[in-house]
Design a protein around this motif. Structure first.
Motif, PDB file in Angstrom:
ATOM      1  N   GLU A   1       0.841  -1.199   0.000  1.00 20.18           N
ATOM      2  CA  GLU A   1       0.000   0.000   0.000  1.00 20.18           C
ATOM      3  C   GLU A   1       0.881   1.256   0.000  1.00 20.18           C
ATOM      4  O   GLU A   1       0.663   2.193   0.753  1.00 20.18           O
TER       5      GLU A   1
ATOM      6  N   LEU B   1       0.006   5.071   0.203  1.00 21.22           N
ATOM      7  CA  LEU B   1      -0.244   5.783   1.453  1.00 21.22           C
ATOM      8  C   LEU B   1       0.945   6.659   1.858  1.00 21.22           C
ATOM      9  O   LEU B   1       0.805   7.552   2.699  1.00 21.22           O
TER      10      LEU B   1
ATOM     11  N   LYS C   1      -8.284   2.122   4.354  1.00 23.53           N
ATOM     12  CA  LYS C   1      -7.518   1.372   3.357  1.00 23.53           C
ATOM     13  C   LYS C   1      -7.123  -0.010   3.854  1.00 23.53           C
ATOM     14  O   LYS C   1      -7.064  -0.974   3.070  1.00 23.53           O
TER      15      LYS C   1
END
Length: 786
Positions: free
Chosen positions: A559, A562, A631
């Motif tokens: 991820e 982010l 998320k």
């Protein structure tokens, strides 16, 4: 700066440092002090430190000196936009002293300065009648007394060339604004004081006259002054030479600059013969592009330096750029020598025609120069990443050159190496994650090809990060992992060659060496910071650390978006909060950020100013609720189940990825004798560190011959009393025990013991050509290490 608190009718005066600390302590809640106020406090703190250091070096007699000090304060305020530049400020102080000294009565001067100005105070020569009328109408313009200025520079270990430039640009312009440039009269104290009063009322920060008045709110406590004077004053016998002055911030800065300039004396402003040969061996000779690039970037650097420091400081920017170019050429040559040895080729056309490589290398050289001149503080206008903005260089591209630069220049001081490591950490924490960074494109390609980065195999804890990548590998990346770099003419096209046509079968994307190494270092930095925060907050739950790390590492790997325009620590704190939440441990964000502020190199802005959506920022709590949790909700909840995700391997943390080749090494078969190379054979023994009085300069007088006999006895004997007689110490003093590992690496934190090894009593420092040799007590060894 008033530095006072008023309660009712009582007035309580605080020292400046106490005032700054008190305001910062008011920050008990999340949003008590704004980021802007905190930045202003940091800047004020830095400016006070600079002014205090200058005054401690200046403090002498009274009334005449008061005029000199006030005039210097006024000159600094008018000439410099960045008044916290210690080096230029000190050079302006020397210029002011030159002006005052040559206008003082000789009775007030010490013999050294009387002789320095004897020429300009000699009686005037007789003029003919024909020229008398011209002489009467002509206004005498006093010029800089070169001999006096050089004497001041020599006494203060300052570059005369740089001080002359400061005088001719900034100081002469100041004198003209004061109507003093053509006047031989002594400046009137009231006039100077009044003009400084007007300047102070505009700035309203620190009134520098308070130092001279002995105001307790600005003068350093006696304890602090004694700490500044790190070198003890000793009563030396005649044979031991001149008393070594104490080490102060200014003296340390001047010595570092002298070492840098001395190391670069033999390095010219043009490529060496060896470097020219490398250029000519290229398929496409890069010489003209290199020269044009340096000319363009030199103009940009000087102008931007002047904008940041002061409008008349462009010339200082040129001086520092010249030093940077010399270092750039020298390090480039060493890099190419290393590559030639590694690859057995001399044609580096691809690398040497890569504009990003050259710009990054030059930027790194200039960062070393700027840090040496004192621009490594986060409160200055030209601190890192200022150089990246000047050259329009991405942080990710700059990171590629840092490690190779350090390895290619063994003369870099320990402080400079640490500064470059700090720059590298800043890049990994946030700078490389800014929108527009090539890092995101590399990550996108990596994930699209199905080769998401994996945590590397842990290395031994105390060993440096193991890899074989050089700057050439990283700038020519992507490359297949495990393959050596091919000769440039047979691998990639040069910048002037057309790209080959794509084949019908698209090749599998090659793995990026630069991305792989970046993530290896990123994981180590991330885990180091997490481990520290866990030690503050979760000592009663040690089992949480690997779980938090697993979530943290998963976020960085899968991820990574982010991290865009955010800080590494924001994800770290969010991961910690998330795991404690699902594990039903009461750990609030307020507690996390309170502990976080106690960690090194942290800023309140990190948890107070977090990107939520484009253009909108808020606190870390809002980020967690609206972004992080949304998320990663599914992944976070898995840690509360009976089948949580597999824990990520823990990266092993080395003490430092860099070795210091100048660390002392044991002499084989010797009795506690260590040697280390002299940093520069061109430097005078008088400015070597540590400033030990047991200094041997081969070929020069050392004193009675029995001193050499005593040294030989000392080296061959274990009798400590004999060693003490050389130091003229009647009472044995405890030695500071520092540990060195097998690679000569310094364990500065003092937590590790010597593991039974003998601590050397004395160290011998010798030049490469055996020009100088120094024997140093081991308790002063920290001054010699790097």
């Amino acid at each position: 700066l008033s530095g006072k608190l008023q309660t009712g009718l009582d007035m309580h005066w605080l020292h400046v440092k106490q005032f700054i600390d008190l305001v910062r302590k008011l920050d008990v809640n999340l949003d008590t002090i704004s980021t802007k106020v905190n930045s202003a406090l940091s800047r004020l703190d830095k400016k006070y430190d600079v002014m205090l250091a200058l005054y401690q070096r200046f403090e002498k007699e009274r009334e005449t000196v008061r005029t000199c000090w006030t005039m210097f304060l006024l000159a600094k305020g008018r000439a410099l936009q960045m008044e916290d530049d210690l080096v230029i400020s000190f050079q302006l102080l020397l210029c002011t002293l030159e002006l005052i000294i040559k206008r003082c009565s000789p009775d007030l001067l010490q013999p050294l300065y009387k002789s320095a100005i004897s020429k300009i105070q000699s009686p005037p020569t007789r003029t003919s009648r024909r020229n008398q009328s011209k002489t009467k109408s002509r206004v005498v313009e006093p010029e800089v007394d070169v001999q006096l200025l050089e004497t001041l520079c020599k006494e203060n270990e300052c570059s005369a060339e740089e001080v002359k430039n400061v005088y001719q640009t900034s100081f002469m312009a100041f004198l003209e604004s004061m109507d003093l440039s053509r006047s031989p009269d002594f400046p009137q104290v009231n006039d100077v004081d009044q003009q400084y009063e007007e300047h102070y009322l505009k700035s309203r920060d620190i009134d520098g006259r308070m130092f001279f008045n002995g105001d307790e709110t600005v003068l350093a406590p006696k304890v602090k002054i004694s700490q500044v004077e790190r070198t003890p004053k000793k009563n030396l016998s005649d044979e031991d030479g001149v008393l070594v002055p104490p080490q102060t911030p200014i003296r340390a800065a001047m010595t570092s600059i002298q070492l840098l300039r001395g190391d670069l004396t033999s390095s010219g402003d043009q490529p060496s013969a060896n470097l020219v040969t490398y250029f000519k061996h290229c398929t496409v000779d890069p010489t003209q592009d290199v020269q044009k690039r340096l000319e363009t970037l030199g103009q940009v650097f000087s102008q931007r330096f002047g904008q940041a420091v002061g409008p008349r400081c462009v010339v200082y920017g040129r001086q520092r750029f010249t030093l940077g170019v010399r270092l750039y050429y020298r390090v480039m040559e060493e890099m190419l020598k290393s590559e030639e040895k590694r690859l057995s080729v001399q044609n580096f056309s691809k690398l040497l025609n890569d504009s990003t490589f050259h710009t990054s290398l030059l930027a790194c050289a200039l960062e070393v120069v700027m840090a040496t001149y004192g621009a490594d503080s986060a409160e200055t206008d030209v601190c890192f990443p200022w150089i990246l903005n000047v050259f329009n260089l991405t942080a990710f591209d700059f990171y590629k050159v840092i490690e190779s630069f350090i390895k290619a220049d063994p003369t870099l001081s320990k402080e400079i190496v640490k500064h470059l490591e700090t720059c590298e950490n800043l890049i990994m924490e946030r700078l490389a994650w800014r929108t527009g960074s090539p890092l995101f494109e590399l990550l996108k390609q990596e994930h699209e090809s199905g080769g998401a980065e994996q945590v590397e195999t842990p290395a031994n804890f105390s060993q440096p990060l193991q890899h074989n990548h050089t700057a050439a590998d990283l700038y020519l990346s992507p490359m297949r992992p495990g393959l050596r770099v091919l000769p440039p003419e047979s691998s990639c096209q040069t910048s002037s060659q057309p790209a080959s046509q794509p084949t019908s079968q698209p090749p599998r994307p090659l793995k990026s060496n630069s991305l792989s190494l970046f993530y290896k270092k990123l994981y180590r930095l991330a885990y180091t910071r997490l481990k520290m925060l866990c030690s503050y907050l979760l000592s009663s739950h040690p089992e949480f650390e690997p779980i938090i790390w697993t979530l943290f590492q998963h976020t960085l790997q899968h991820e990574y978006e982010l991290m865009r325009d955010r800080h590494l620590d924001q994800l770290m704190m969010s991961a910690m909060y998330a795991i404690c939440k699902v594990k039903s441990v009461d750990l609030r964000f307020k507690t996390i950020v309170t502990a976080y502020k106690n960690m090194a190199n942290t800023s309140q802005e990190t948890f107070k100013h977090v990107l939520i959506t484009e253009g909108h920022y808020d606190s870390i709590i809002v980020f967690y609720n609206q972004v992080f949790m949304q998320k990663l909700k599914t992944n976070i909840l898995q840690y509360a189940s009976t089948r949580p995700p597999t824990l990520s391997p823990i990266p092993q943390i080395p003490c430092s990825p860099y070795k210091f080749p100048n660390s002392p090494l044991r002499v084989p078969g010797s009795n506690n004798v260590y040697i280390s190379p002299l940093k520069s054979a061109r430097m005078s023994p008088g400015i070597m560190t540590p400033r030990s009085k047991m200094l041997v300069s081969i070929g020069e007088s050392f004193g009675p011959s029995n001193r050499f006999q005593k040294i030989n006895q000392m080296v061959n004997s274990s009798d400590r009393s004999l060693k003490r007689t050389l130091d003229h110490g009647s009472t044995p003093k405890p030695l500071k025990r520092l540990r060195f590992d097998v690679d000569g690496q310094d364990e500065a934190d003092g937590r590790l013991v010597t593991n039974g090894a003998c601590v050397p009593d004395y160290i011998i420092s010798c030049g490469a050509a055996q020009n100088f040799c120094t024997i140093i007590p081991s308790h002063m060894r920290h001054d010699l290490l790097f």
